[in-house]
Design a protein around this motif. Structure first.
Motif, PDB file in Angstrom:
ATOM      1  N   THR A  62       0.837  -1.202   0.000  1.00  0.00           N
ATOM      2  CA  THR A  62       0.000   0.000   0.000  1.00  0.00           C
ATOM      3  C   THR A  62       0.873   1.253   0.000  1.00  0.00           C
ATOM      4  O   THR A  62       0.640   2.192  -0.754  1.00  0.00           O
ATOM      5  CB  THR A  62      -0.941  -0.019   1.214  1.00  0.00           C
ATOM      6  OG1 THR A  62      -1.622  -1.274   1.212  1.00  0.00           O
ATOM      7  CG2 THR A  62      -1.950   1.088   1.157  1.00  0.00           C
ATOM      8  N   ARG A 111      -2.217   5.359   7.465  1.00  0.00           N
ATOM      9  CA  ARG A 111      -2.483   4.001   7.963  1.00  0.00           C
ATOM     10  C   ARG A 111      -2.165   3.971   9.448  1.00  0.00           C
ATOM     11  O   ARG A 111      -1.143   4.500   9.899  1.00  0.00           O
ATOM     12  CB  ARG A 111      -1.606   2.975   7.244  1.00  0.00           C
ATOM     13  CG  ARG A 111      -1.628   1.626   7.949  1.00  0.00           C
ATOM     14  CD  ARG A 111      -0.985   0.540   7.172  1.00  0.00           C
ATOM     15  NE  ARG A 111      -1.800   0.141   6.044  1.00  0.00           N
ATOM     16  CZ  ARG A 111      -1.625  -0.998   5.367  1.00  0.00           C
ATOM     17  NH1 ARG A 111      -0.655  -1.827   5.711  1.00  0.00           N
ATOM     18  NH2 ARG A 111      -2.405  -1.303   4.354  1.00  0.00           N
ATOM     19  N   HIS A 144     -10.261  -0.398   4.491  1.00  0.00           N
ATOM     20  CA  HIS A 144      -9.090  -0.212   3.631  1.00  0.00           C
ATOM     21  C   HIS A 144      -9.658   0.102   2.237  1.00  0.00           C
ATOM     22  O   HIS A 144      -9.644  -0.734   1.342  1.00  0.00           O
ATOM     23  CB  HIS A 144      -8.286  -1.516   3.635  1.00  0.00           C
ATOM     24  CG  HIS A 144      -6.924  -1.431   3.042  1.00  0.00           C
ATOM     25  ND1 HIS A 144      -6.499  -0.373   2.264  1.00  0.00           N
ATOM     26  CD2 HIS A 144      -5.875  -2.294   3.105  1.00  0.00           C
ATOM     27  CE1 HIS A 144      -5.251  -0.600   1.886  1.00  0.00           C
ATOM     28  NE2 HIS A 144      -4.853  -1.754   2.380  1.00  0.00           N
ATOM     29  N   GLN A 147      -7.907  -0.604  -1.145  1.00  0.00           N
ATOM     30  CA  GLN A 147      -7.809  -2.036  -1.473  1.00  0.00           C
ATOM     31  C   GLN A 147      -9.147  -2.527  -2.033  1.00  0.00           C
ATOM     32  O   GLN A 147      -9.186  -3.255  -3.023  1.00  0.00           O
ATOM     33  CB  GLN A 147      -7.431  -2.835  -0.220  1.00  0.00           C
ATOM     34  CG  GLN A 147      -7.252  -4.319  -0.468  1.00  0.00           C
ATOM     35  CD  GLN A 147      -5.975  -4.663  -1.249  1.00  0.00           C
ATOM     36  OE1 GLN A 147      -4.924  -4.084  -0.996  1.00  0.00           O
ATOM     37  NE2 GLN A 147      -6.058  -5.578  -2.203  1.00  0.00           N
ATOM     38  N   ARG A 184      -9.849  -5.499   7.670  1.00  0.00           N
ATOM     39  CA  ARG A 184     -10.383  -4.247   7.111  1.00  0.00           C
ATOM     40  C   ARG A 184     -10.588  -4.386   5.607  1.00  0.00           C
ATOM     41  O   ARG A 184     -11.429  -3.720   5.026  1.00  0.00           O
ATOM     42  CB  ARG A 184      -9.427  -3.098   7.420  1.00  0.00           C
ATOM     43  CG  ARG A 184      -7.991  -3.348   6.994  1.00  0.00           C
ATOM     44  CD  ARG A 184      -7.042  -2.365   7.649  1.00  0.00           C
ATOM     45  NE  ARG A 184      -5.657  -2.634   7.343  1.00  0.00           N
ATOM     46  CZ  ARG A 184      -4.657  -2.309   8.158  1.00  0.00           C
ATOM     47  NH1 ARG A 184      -4.899  -1.751   9.320  1.00  0.00           N
ATOM     48  NH2 ARG A 184      -3.417  -2.547   7.803  1.00  0.00           N
ATOM     49  N   ARG A 269      -5.516 -13.005   4.671  1.00  0.00           N
ATOM     50  CA  ARG A 269      -4.457 -13.434   5.572  1.00  0.00           C
ATOM     51  C   ARG A 269      -5.014 -13.668   6.979  1.00  0.00           C
ATOM     52  O   ARG A 269      -5.895 -12.933   7.434  1.00  0.00           O
ATOM     53  CB  ARG A 269      -3.398 -12.330   5.638  1.00  0.00           C
ATOM     54  CG  ARG A 269      -2.158 -12.664   6.418  1.00  0.00           C
ATOM     55  CD  ARG A 269      -1.137 -11.560   6.231  1.00  0.00           C
ATOM     56  NE  ARG A 269      -1.587 -10.309   6.827  1.00  0.00           N
ATOM     57  CZ  ARG A 269      -1.328  -9.929   8.069  1.00  0.00           C
ATOM     58  NH1 ARG A 269      -0.632 -10.708   8.876  1.00  0.00           N
ATOM     59  NH2 ARG A 269      -1.777  -8.770   8.528  1.00  0.00           N
ATOM     60  N   GLN A 271      -4.703 -12.855  10.419  1.00  0.00           N
ATOM     61  CA  GLN A 271      -4.036 -11.672  10.976  1.00  0.00           C
ATOM     62  C   GLN A 271      -3.601 -11.940  12.409  1.00  0.00           C
ATOM     63  O   GLN A 271      -4.235 -11.476  13.354  1.00  0.00           O
ATOM     64  CB  GLN A 271      -4.970 -10.486  10.865  1.00  0.00           C
ATOM     65  CG  GLN A 271      -5.603 -10.463   9.494  1.00  0.00           C
ATOM     66  CD  GLN A 271      -5.745  -9.110   8.881  1.00  0.00           C
ATOM     67  OE1 GLN A 271      -5.545  -8.083   9.515  1.00  0.00           O
ATOM     68  NE2 GLN A 271      -6.078  -9.109   7.621  1.00  0.00           N
ATOM     69  N   PRO A 309      -5.222 -10.034  -0.905  1.00  0.00           N
ATOM     70  CA  PRO A 309      -4.653  -8.675  -0.830  1.00  0.00           C
ATOM     71  C   PRO A 309      -3.171  -8.660  -0.493  1.00  0.00           C
ATOM     72  O   PRO A 309      -2.513  -7.624  -0.655  1.00  0.00           O
ATOM     73  CB  PRO A 309      -5.458  -8.032   0.307  1.00  0.00           C
ATOM     74  CG  PRO A 309      -5.899  -9.179   1.167  1.00  0.00           C
ATOM     75  CD  PRO A 309      -6.117 -10.328   0.228  1.00  0.00           C
ATOM     76  N   GLY A 310      -2.626  -9.820  -0.036  1.00  0.00           N
ATOM     77  CA  GLY A 310      -1.252  -9.876   0.429  1.00  0.00           C
ATOM     78  C   GLY A 310      -1.153  -9.116   1.753  1.00  0.00           C
ATOM     79  O   GLY A 310      -2.022  -8.309   2.064  1.00  0.00           O
TER      80      GLY A 310
HETATM   81  C1  NCD Z   1      -3.753  -5.764   4.085  1.00  0.00           C
HETATM   82  C2  NCD Z   1      -3.740  -4.767   5.198  1.00  0.00           C
HETATM   83  O1  NCD Z   1      -2.691  -4.345   5.656  1.00  0.00           O
HETATM   84  O2  NCD Z   1      -4.817  -4.416   5.574  1.00  0.00           O
HETATM   85  N1  NCD Z   1      -2.746  -5.748   3.155  1.00  0.00           N
HETATM   86  C3  NCD Z   1      -2.694  -4.777   2.218  1.00  0.00           C
HETATM   87  O3  NCD Z   1      -2.823  -3.609   2.493  1.00  0.00           O
HETATM   88  N2  NCD Z   1      -2.494  -5.161   0.953  1.00  0.00           N
HETATM   89  C4  NCD Z   1      -4.117  -7.106   4.511  1.00  0.00           C
HETATM   90  C5  NCD Z   1      -3.298  -7.755   5.568  1.00  0.00           C
HETATM   91  O4  NCD Z   1      -2.553  -7.145   6.301  1.00  0.00           O
HETATM   92  O5  NCD Z   1      -3.466  -8.969   5.690  1.00  0.00           O
END
Ligand code: NCD
Length: 354
Positions: A62, A111, A144, A147, A184, A269, A271, A309-310
């Motif tokens: 991001t 963020r 988010h 995303q 999110r 993911r 988390q 989303p990674g």
């Molecule tokens: C996500 C995030 O940080 O919310 N990743 C992202 O921004 N691509 C998802 C995550 O952390 O699993």
């Protein structure tokens, strides 16, 4: 390209996004994608503007994506890292934001691990009467938005590359699988994908998918599967009203009904950093019950595509070979789409009448 109809000053959440706004983002992003395919990938659109990236939480995609998007639009960028900043000397977040404002920032990409921080900074900037726009780049478990929009752009572009619009997804079946509770990304995607008329099916263990999650979009929908429900989560920010009333959202504690005949599967993911202890028996068991594997894909539509989303926990949310299969995985496209979508967002809020 014109943005005369764009009225949004900050982008904090997708909860109150209207269909016309989604389509404006998609069409603007498609124009910037064309710019990015040229030999000279830069346009002077935001020359003289200052974009401050305030990432109080770690990020690879991001943060780099917003930075590159701002640079492609010829804006100047300021990057903030909490570890080497005056935060460690006791400065408040708001004072940090005001410092960047005093340097001439006119857009802030924020963020933070707490839900509501971008909203708080936006409210303070409005109270001060300054022309500064805030973009939420992920706040706690809340939202988010960029995303959600880049995922929407990635999917819609598969159906019409030159003219992506939300109506293309009407009645498609999209499964979102995994740790919904802490995500999110899931919350923003629930807003954007249900706005298209697609059926959105959430699947995950009951500890990571509260039974009444469907209340999030204000609808009662069916819940299938077995599990022990945990109480409904209190969401820290109530969604504002939107003109979109009939959202199709379903909750499943087994993966099969969610992915049966699905056109898309979005995996999330686990988390671990946001999880209280004991929400999962083991990662191996999670993979067995909810992991996306070639076998499970037999249940889906033949041309199903997978998103994530990674960052990915390889072999947990998704089997490693699927992740790298370009016929099935949209993961690389999501990252590429992110630059055009973030250019669109910076352009729309940065060069409008605000
Ligand atoms: C996500 C995030 O940080 O919310 N990743 C992202 O921004 N691509 C998802 C995550 O952390 O699993």
């Amino acid at each position: 390209m014109t943005n005369n109809n764009w009225n949004r000053h900050h982008i904090l959440s997708l909860a109150d996004f209207e269909p016309a706004e989604y389509n404006m983002v998609l069409q603007t992003a498609a124009s910037f994608r064309e710019v990015l395919s040229r030999r000279t990938k830069k346009v002077p659109t935001l020359q003289g503007h200052v974009v401050a990236n305030l990432f109080f939480e770690p990020s690879t995609r991001t943060r780099s994506s917003f930075e590159l998007a701002a640079k492609r639009l010829s804006a100047d960028t300021l990057n903030f890292s909490p570890g080497i900043s005056s935060l460690s000397k006791g400065e408040t977040i708001l004072d940090t934001a005001k410092t960047y404002l005093a340097m001439g920032a006119d857009m802030m990409v924020i963020r933070h691990r707490e839900a509501g921080v971008p909203q708080m900074i936006a409210s303070e900037m409005d109270r001060l009467g300054v022309r500064l726009s805030v973009l939420n780049a992920g706040d706690g478990q809340h939202e988010h938005p960029s995303q959600g929009l880049l995922d929407l752009f990635t999917i819609c572009s598969l159906f019409d590359f030159d003219n992506p619009h939300i109506e293309l997804l009407r009645d498609k079946k999209i499964a979102i699988v995994g740790d919904i509770l802490h995500s999110r990304v899931a919350r923003s995607n629930i807003w954007s994908l249900t706005a298209t008329g697609a059926q959105v099916h959430l699947a995950g263990p009951s500890t990571l998918l509260p039974r009444l999650f469907t209340d999030y979009v204000g609808d009662q929908q069916q819940v299938t599967g077995t599990g022990s429900p945990i109480p409904q989560q209190q969401f820290s920010i109530a969604p504002p009203p939107s003109s979109i009333t009939h959202r199709k959202l379903f909750v499943h504690w087994d993966i099969e009904p969610a992915i049966q005949d699905a056109d898309f599967i979005m995996t999330l993911r686990l988390q671990k950093e946001r999880m209280a202890a004991n929400l999962l028996p083991s990662l191996r068991e999670y993979h067995q019950r909810y992991g996306i594997t070639r076998d499970r894909l037999q249940l889906c539509k033949p041309d199903v595509k997978i998103l994530h989303p990674g960052p990915v926990n390889r072999g947990v949310e998704i089997s490693s070979d699927l992740m790298d299969d370009p016929k099935l995985s949209l993961i690389a496209q999501q990252v590429t789409s992110g630059i055009a979508v973030r250019m669109a967002l910076l352009y729309l809020i940065g060069s409008g009448r605000y």
